[in-house]
Design a protein around this motif. Structure first.
Motif, PDB file in Angstrom:
ATOM      1  N   GLY A   1       2.041   6.919   8.321  1.00  0.00           N
ATOM      2  CA  GLY A   1       2.719   5.402   8.015  1.00  0.00           C
ATOM      3  C   GLY A   1       2.349   4.325   8.640  1.00  0.00           C
ATOM      4  N   GLY A   2       1.518   4.628  10.023  1.00  0.00           N
ATOM      5  CA  GLY A   2       1.022   3.684  10.839  1.00  0.00           C
ATOM      6  C   GLY A   2      -0.280   3.174  10.181  1.00  0.00           C
ATOM      7  N   PRO A   3      -0.886   2.157  10.695  1.00  0.00           N
ATOM      8  CA  PRO A   3      -2.154   1.556  10.027  1.00  0.00           C
ATOM      9  C   PRO A   3      -3.234   2.376  10.799  1.00  0.00           C
ATOM     10  N   LEU A   4      -4.365   2.251   9.843  1.00  0.00           N
ATOM     11  CA  LEU A   4      -5.507   2.541  10.233  1.00  0.00           C
ATOM     12  C   LEU A   4      -6.528   1.242  10.335  1.00  0.00           C
ATOM     13  N   ILE A   5      -7.129   0.867  11.305  1.00  0.00           N
ATOM     14  CA  ILE A   5      -7.695  -0.381  11.612  1.00  0.00           C
ATOM     15  C   ILE A   5      -8.935  -0.271  11.829  1.00  0.00           C
ATOM     16  N   ASP A   6      -9.944  -1.590  11.438  1.00  0.00           N
ATOM     17  CA  ASP A   6     -11.245  -1.620  11.585  1.00  0.00           C
ATOM     18  C   ASP A   6     -11.787  -2.477  12.699  1.00  0.00           C
ATOM     19  N   MET A   7     -12.685  -2.570  12.939  1.00  0.00           N
ATOM     20  CA  MET A   7     -13.236  -3.309  14.150  1.00  0.00           C
ATOM     21  C   MET A   7     -13.106  -5.165  14.073  1.00  0.00           C
ATOM     22  N   GLU A   8     -12.281  -5.233  12.859  1.00  0.00           N
ATOM     23  CA  GLU A   8     -12.035  -6.793  12.502  1.00  0.00           C
ATOM     24  C   GLU A   8     -10.445  -6.786  12.943  1.00  0.00           C
TER      25      GLU A   8
ATOM     26  N   LYS B   1      -8.112  -5.480  11.122  1.00  0.00           N
ATOM     27  CA  LYS B   1      -7.485  -5.310   9.842  1.00  0.00           C
ATOM     28  C   LYS B   1      -7.022  -3.945   9.354  1.00  0.00           C
ATOM     29  N   ALA B   2      -6.038  -3.876   8.833  1.00  0.00           N
ATOM     30  CA  ALA B   2      -5.510  -2.530   8.316  1.00  0.00           C
ATOM     31  C   ALA B   2      -6.516  -2.257   7.018  1.00  0.00           C
ATOM     32  N   ILE B   3      -7.039  -1.286   7.197  1.00  0.00           N
ATOM     33  CA  ILE B   3      -8.161  -0.476   6.057  1.00  0.00           C
ATOM     34  C   ILE B   3      -7.350   0.573   5.292  1.00  0.00           C
ATOM     35  N   GLY B   4      -6.312   1.188   6.154  1.00  0.00           N
ATOM     36  CA  GLY B   4      -5.643   2.311   5.543  1.00  0.00           C
ATOM     37  C   GLY B   4      -4.168   2.416   5.955  1.00  0.00           C
ATOM     38  N   ILE B   5      -3.634   3.432   5.350  1.00  0.00           N
ATOM     39  CA  ILE B   5      -2.254   4.015   6.020  1.00  0.00           C
ATOM     40  C   ILE B   5      -2.362   5.217   6.207  1.00  0.00           C
ATOM     41  N   ASN B   6      -2.113   5.819   7.745  1.00  0.00           N
ATOM     42  CA  ASN B   6      -2.212   7.043   8.003  1.00  0.00           C
ATOM     43  C   ASN B   6      -1.366   8.019   7.129  1.00  0.00           C
ATOM     44  N   ALA B   7      -2.099   9.215   6.847  1.00  0.00           N
ATOM     45  CA  ALA B   7      -1.000   9.828   5.724  1.00  0.00           C
ATOM     46  C   ALA B   7      -0.900  11.266   5.859  1.00  0.00           C
ATOM     47  N   ALA B   8      -1.851  11.894   6.400  1.00  0.00           N
ATOM     48  CA  ALA B   8      -1.677  13.297   6.701  1.00  0.00           C
ATOM     49  C   ALA B   8      -2.751  13.917   7.430  1.00  0.00           C
ATOM     50  N   MET B   9      -2.513  15.161   7.902  1.00  0.00           N
ATOM     51  CA  MET B   9      -3.701  15.944   8.626  1.00  0.00           C
ATOM     52  C   MET B   9      -3.760  17.343   8.234  1.00  0.00           C
ATOM     53  N   VAL B  10      -4.891  17.905   8.371  1.00  0.00           N
ATOM     54  CA  VAL B  10      -4.850  19.134   8.071  1.00  0.00           C
ATOM     55  C   VAL B  10      -4.670  20.303   9.256  1.00  0.00           C
ATOM     56  N   PHE B  11      -3.646  20.974   8.883  1.00  0.00           N
ATOM     57  CA  PHE B  11      -3.116  21.892   9.915  1.00  0.00           C
ATOM     58  C   PHE B  11      -4.086  22.961  10.216  1.00  0.00           C
ATOM     59  N   MET B  12      -4.274  23.366  11.615  1.00  0.00           N
ATOM     60  CA  MET B  12      -5.165  24.545  11.918  1.00  0.00           C
ATOM     61  C   MET B  12      -6.614  23.899  11.880  1.00  0.00           C
ATOM     62  N   ALA B  13      -6.825  22.518  11.934  1.00  0.00           N
ATOM     63  CA  ALA B  13      -7.922  22.368  11.872  1.00  0.00           C
ATOM     64  C   ALA B  13      -8.126  20.955  12.984  1.00  0.00           C
ATOM     65  N   GLU B  14      -9.074  20.735  13.421  1.00  0.00           N
ATOM     66  CA  GLU B  14      -9.202  19.615  14.359  1.00  0.00           C
ATOM     67  C   GLU B  14      -9.875  18.592  13.784  1.00  0.00           C
ATOM     68  N   ASN B  15      -9.397  17.328  14.195  1.00  0.00           N
ATOM     69  CA  ASN B  15     -10.389  16.076  13.967  1.00  0.00           C
ATOM     70  C   ASN B  15     -10.408  16.076  12.561  1.00  0.00           C
TER      71      ASN B  15
ATOM     72  N   GLY C   1      -8.165  14.074   9.548  1.00  0.00           N
ATOM     73  CA  GLY C   1      -6.895  13.144   9.085  1.00  0.00           C
ATOM     74  C   GLY C   1      -7.363  12.533   7.853  1.00  0.00           C
ATOM     75  N   PHE C   2      -6.561  12.017   7.395  1.00  0.00           N
ATOM     76  CA  PHE C   2      -6.548  11.127   6.090  1.00  0.00           C
ATOM     77  C   PHE C   2      -5.658   9.925   5.988  1.00  0.00           C
ATOM     78  N   ALA C   3      -6.097   9.077   5.555  1.00  0.00           N
ATOM     79  CA  ALA C   3      -5.220   7.807   5.317  1.00  0.00           C
ATOM     80  C   ALA C   3      -5.616   7.295   3.865  1.00  0.00           C
ATOM     81  N   LEU C   4      -4.510   6.467   3.468  1.00  0.00           N
ATOM     82  CA  LEU C   4      -4.285   6.050   2.174  1.00  0.00           C
ATOM     83  C   LEU C   4      -5.123   4.811   2.085  1.00  0.00           C
ATOM     84  N   PRO C   5      -6.053   4.193   1.215  1.00  0.00           N
ATOM     85  CA  PRO C   5      -6.878   3.116   1.019  1.00  0.00           C
ATOM     86  C   PRO C   5      -5.870   1.835   1.013  1.00  0.00           C
ATOM     87  N   ILE C   6      -6.141   0.773   1.808  1.00  0.00           N
ATOM     88  CA  ILE C   6      -5.259  -0.146   1.809  1.00  0.00           C
ATOM     89  C   ILE C   6      -5.179  -1.096   0.371  1.00  0.00           C
TER      90      ILE C   6
END
Length: 342
Positions: free
Chosen positions: A188-195, A197-211, A213-218
Motif C-alpha cells: 500500500g506504500g508508494p513506489l517512487i522514482d528519482m523525481e 513522484k509515485a509511479i506505483g503502489i506496492n502490492a505483493a511479493m513472491v514468497f519463497m523467492a528473493e528480490n 516484488g510487484f507494484a500497481l501502476p499509478i
C-alpha cells in the motif's frame, strides 16, 4: 542505478517524502472468553463480551493536502473493520473508505486533515527497465518508515494474489516488477522514482523467492481518482468473463494453434470453481463460451503487452464492441454492449 554513491539524491528524496507515507491500522470488535474457574484444564469458556482488537495493518500515502490517501484494496477489504490512518507516527485519523477498485487492488481513503504532506503522482506509462525504484512503507506493521531501493525489473507482469481476509484470489495484470524489497507490511506504500513522484503502489511479493516484488501502476489510481471526483465512485466497463492470456509457452503446452489472445476459462478458488462466463453478462449475451479464445476487441489484438483489461479500460459503459473469437479453430465475430461493473 543510483544506490550507494556519496552524492546520491535518494536520501534527500526519502527525507522529503517520508512524512506523507502513513500507517493504516485495522481493528474490529471481536468476542472474548474467559475460564470461570481460572484453571487451564476447564473445557468450556464463558463469553465475556467484545473487545476492539487490532487485526491487521498496511501502508498508504497522502496525495492531497485535504486528506486523500491511496493504498491497496486488500488492506481495507473487511467492511466490518475500523481503519485508522497514522501520520508522523503519532497523529491518528479515523479513515473513510471512499472507493475500492476490485480489478486493480486499489483503495481510496479520506481522513479529515488540513495542509497534510503529500506525494505527487508520476506517469507509469513512461517507465523503463533498469530505472531506480524506491519502495517506502510501514514494514510488517511495526517498523515504520522502512525504505528499500532497487530497479524496475519488469513491466506488464501478471500474478494471482490471495486475500487473507476473504480467502479469495485475484488476478492482477499490468504490474510493475521490482527487486526493491516489498513485504506485507509496506503493501500500500508508494513506489517512487528519482523525481520523487509515485509511479506505483506496492502490492505483493513472491514468497519463497528473493528480490521479486510487484507494484500497481499509478496510472490506474489516477483514473480511479478522476472517477471518484466526477461520479462519487469508481466506474468500470464490464465484459463478464475469466481468462488467461496465451503465449508461446501455453500454446506449446496445450498444443494450441495460436500464441496470443484471451483463453476463456473457469478458475478454481477456495470456495469452489468459478464460472468462466458470468450469466447475464455482456460476454454471455455475445454468446462467448468456455474454451473460446478472444483474439481481438475493437480490432485491437489481445496480447501479453495489450491484455483484455487494458483494451476494456479504454471503452465506455454502454458502448457496443466487436469481438473476434476463435472456437474449435473456427473464427467468428460477435457484438455486445458493455455493462457497468457492480
Amino acid at each position: 542505478m543510483e544506490k550507494y554513491t556519496k552524492n546520491s539524491q535518494i536520501p534527500k528524496i526519502v527525507k522529503k517524502l517520508l512524512p506523507a507515507v502513513v500507517s493504516i491500522s485495522v481493528s474490529k470488535m471481536l468476542p472474548i472468553f474467559e475460564n470461570p474457574f481460572g484453571g487451564k484444564s476447564f473445557p468450556f469458556l464463558i463469553p465475556k463480551g467484545e473487545k476492539k482488537i487490532k487485526t491487521g495493518g498496511g501502508s498508504g500515502f497522502i496525495i492531497d493536502p485535504s486528506g486523500i490517501v491511496l493504498t491497496n484494496r486488500h488492506v481495507v477489504s473487511d467492511p466490518r473493520a475500523e481503519y485508522v490512518v497514522i501520520v508522523n507516527e503519532e497523529e491518528k485519523y479515523p479513515a473513510e473508505v471512499l472507493a475500492k477498485d476490485q480489478i486493480h487492488d486499489i483503495a481510496i481513503l479520506k481522513i479529515n486533515g488540513k495542509n497534510l504532506p503529500t506525494i505527487k503522482l508520476g506517469d507509469s506509462s513512461k517507465l523503463e527497465l533498469g530505472q531506480t525504484a524506491i519502495a517506502i512503507g510501514n514494514a510488517l506493521g511495526t517498523f515504520q518508515n522502512t525504505v528499500s531501493v532497487g530497479v524496475i525489473s519488469g513491466l506488464s507482469r501478471e500474478i494471482t494474489a490471495g486475500d487473507i481476509m476473504t480467502q479469495q484470489t485475484t488476478k492482477l495484470r499490468g504490474l510493475i516488477q521490482t527487486d526493491a524489497a516489498i513485504n506485507p507490511g509496506n503493501s500500500g506504500g508508494p513506489l517512487i522514482d528519482m523525481e520523487g513522484k509515485a509511479i506505483g503502489i506496492n502490492a505483493a511479493m513472491v514468497f519463497m523467492a528473493e528480490n521479486i516484488g510487484f507494484a500497481l501502476p499509478i496510472n490506474n489510481a489516477k483514473k480511479d481518482l478522476a472517477d471518484v471526483k466526477k461520479y462519487g465512485k469508481i466506474r468500470q466497463p464490464f465484459l463478464g468473463l475469466r481468462y488467461v492470456l496465451l503465449n508461446k509457452e501455453i500454446k506449446d503446452k496445450f498444443k494450441l494453434t495460436i500464441d496470443y489472445g484471451a483463453l476463456v476459462v473457469s478458475e478454481p478458488t477456495p470456495q469452489g470453481k468459478t464460472e468462466a462466463v458470468i450469466p447475464g453478462s455482456a460476454a454471455d449475451k455475445a454468446g462467448i463460451k468456455e474454451g473460446d479464445v478472444i483474439l481481438e476487441v475493437k480490432n485491437e489484438k489481445i496480447t501479453q503487452k495489450n491484455p483484455l483489461e487494458s483494451v476494456l479500460e479504454k471503452c465506455k459503459i454502454g458502448q457496443e464492441i466487436n469481438l473476434k473469437v476463435i472456437r474449435k479453430d473456427k473464427e467468428m465475430m460477435c457484438k455486445t454492449v458493455l455493462q457497468e461493473r457492480e
